[in-house]
Scaffold this motif. Structure first.
Motif, mmCIF file in Angstrom:
data_model
loop_
_atom_site.group_PDB
_atom_site.id
_atom_site.type_symbol
_atom_site.label_atom_id
_atom_site.label_comp_id
_atom_site.label_asym_id
_atom_site.label_seq_id
_atom_site.Cartn_x
_atom_site.Cartn_y
_atom_site.Cartn_z
ATOM 1 N N UNK A 174 0.842 -1.309 -0.011
ATOM 2 C CA UNK A 174 -0.070 0.083 -0.055
ATOM 3 C C UNK A 174 1.007 1.266 -0.068
ATOM 4 N N UNK A 175 0.752 1.969 -1.163
ATOM 5 C CA UNK A 175 1.721 3.297 -1.263
ATOM 6 C C UNK A 175 0.856 4.417 -1.535
ATOM 7 N N UNK A 176 -0.495 4.288 -1.414
ATOM 8 C CA UNK A 176 -1.214 5.769 -1.854
ATOM 9 C C UNK A 176 -0.728 6.592 -0.768
ATOM 10 N N UNK A 177 -0.321 6.212 0.365
ATOM 11 C CA UNK A 177 -0.097 7.031 1.597
ATOM 12 C C UNK A 177 1.267 7.691 1.091
ATOM 13 N N UNK A 178 2.417 7.195 0.501
ATOM 14 C CA UNK A 178 3.548 7.850 0.000
ATOM 15 C C UNK A 178 3.150 8.649 -1.014
ATOM 16 N N UNK A 179 2.331 8.389 -1.798
ATOM 17 C CA UNK A 179 1.994 9.336 -3.006
ATOM 18 C C UNK A 179 1.393 10.598 -2.637
ATOM 19 N N UNK A 180 0.344 10.539 -1.572
ATOM 20 C CA UNK A 180 -0.245 11.734 -1.046
ATOM 21 C C UNK A 180 0.845 12.584 -0.268
ATOM 22 N N UNK A 181 1.809 12.089 0.624
ATOM 23 C CA UNK A 181 2.743 12.653 1.376
ATOM 24 C C UNK A 181 3.672 13.439 0.036
ATOM 25 N N UNK A 182 3.946 12.415 -1.027
ATOM 26 C CA UNK A 182 4.783 13.179 -1.948
ATOM 27 C C UNK A 182 4.315 14.384 -2.478
ATOM 28 N N UNK A 183 3.196 14.183 -2.852
ATOM 29 C CA UNK A 183 2.514 15.388 -3.366
ATOM 30 C C UNK A 183 2.338 16.577 -2.643
ATOM 31 N N UNK A 184 2.155 16.398 -1.308
ATOM 32 C CA UNK A 184 2.157 17.473 -0.461
ATOM 33 C C UNK A 184 3.658 18.289 -0.334
ATOM 34 N N UNK A 185 4.687 17.406 -0.270
ATOM 35 C CA UNK A 185 6.041 17.748 -0.317
ATOM 36 C C UNK A 185 6.439 18.690 -1.523
ATOM 37 N N UNK A 186 5.865 18.239 -2.468
ATOM 38 C CA UNK A 186 6.030 19.040 -3.880
ATOM 39 C C UNK A 186 5.288 20.367 -4.051
ATOM 40 N N UNK A 187 4.299 20.480 -3.175
ATOM 41 C CA UNK A 187 3.177 21.796 -3.234
ATOM 42 C C UNK A 187 4.243 23.108 -3.255
#
Length: 160
Positions: free
Chosen positions: A72-85
């Motif tokens: 389960x890596x959707x959590x990493x995707x969410x966090x990575x998108x936040x980091x890129x904001x």
């Protein structure tokens, strides 16, 4: 469908380090979202991925002993998108090509992985929460910490 979402199009099945693969898969997806909808689209994507991630994780882990399986890596995707904001909004405000801000992309990726792996402070607290909210929340907090780090590094780089 929930497995496709939870593993972010099966990126979570890549080995070793599926969380890192999930974070890497989030990068081109973030670029596509940015090109189509700008930084606000990426922000909406991050928020939507959180809620969809909680739902998909709940379905995928229901009745299982492991509340946070590595695929389960959707959590990493969410966090990575936040980091890129900060990178996305910085490019938008500067009317710059987002890919020209590649040091920000690298910083967002490295800082997010650092915070996600080490689980310092509130990240570890959220990680110890059992259930889908804990699975998602630790990466949200890691993403926020990484975003703050990106802003600090950008300020330092622009002052020098």
């Amino acid at each position: 469908m929930t497995h496709l979402i939870a593993t972010f199009f099966y990126a979570g099945h890549l080995r070793p380090a599926p969380g890192t693969w999930g974070s890497l898969a989030a990068l081109p997806a973030a670029w596509v979202i940015y090109v189509i909808a700008g930084p606000w689209g990426l922000l909406i994507g991050a928020v939507a991925s959180y809620f969809i991630g909680v739902w998909a994780t709940e379905v995928e882990t229901r009745g299982k002993d492991d509340h946070d399986p590595s695929e389960i890596v959707i959590d990493e995707v969410c966090g990575q998108w936040i980091a890129l904001l900060p990178v996305a909004f910085g490019a938008w405000f500067a009317a710059s090509n987002i890919l020209a801000l590649w040091p920000g992309w690298i910083a967002a990726f490295v800082l997010f992985r650092l915070f996600d792996i080490t689980k310092w402070g509130p990240i570890g607290w959220a990680d110890r929460m059992k259930g889908p909210t804990g699975v998602m929340l630790d990466d949200v907090i890691a993403g926020i910490f990484a975003a703050i780090g990106v802003m600090i590094l950008a300020a330092i780089a622009h002052l020098l």
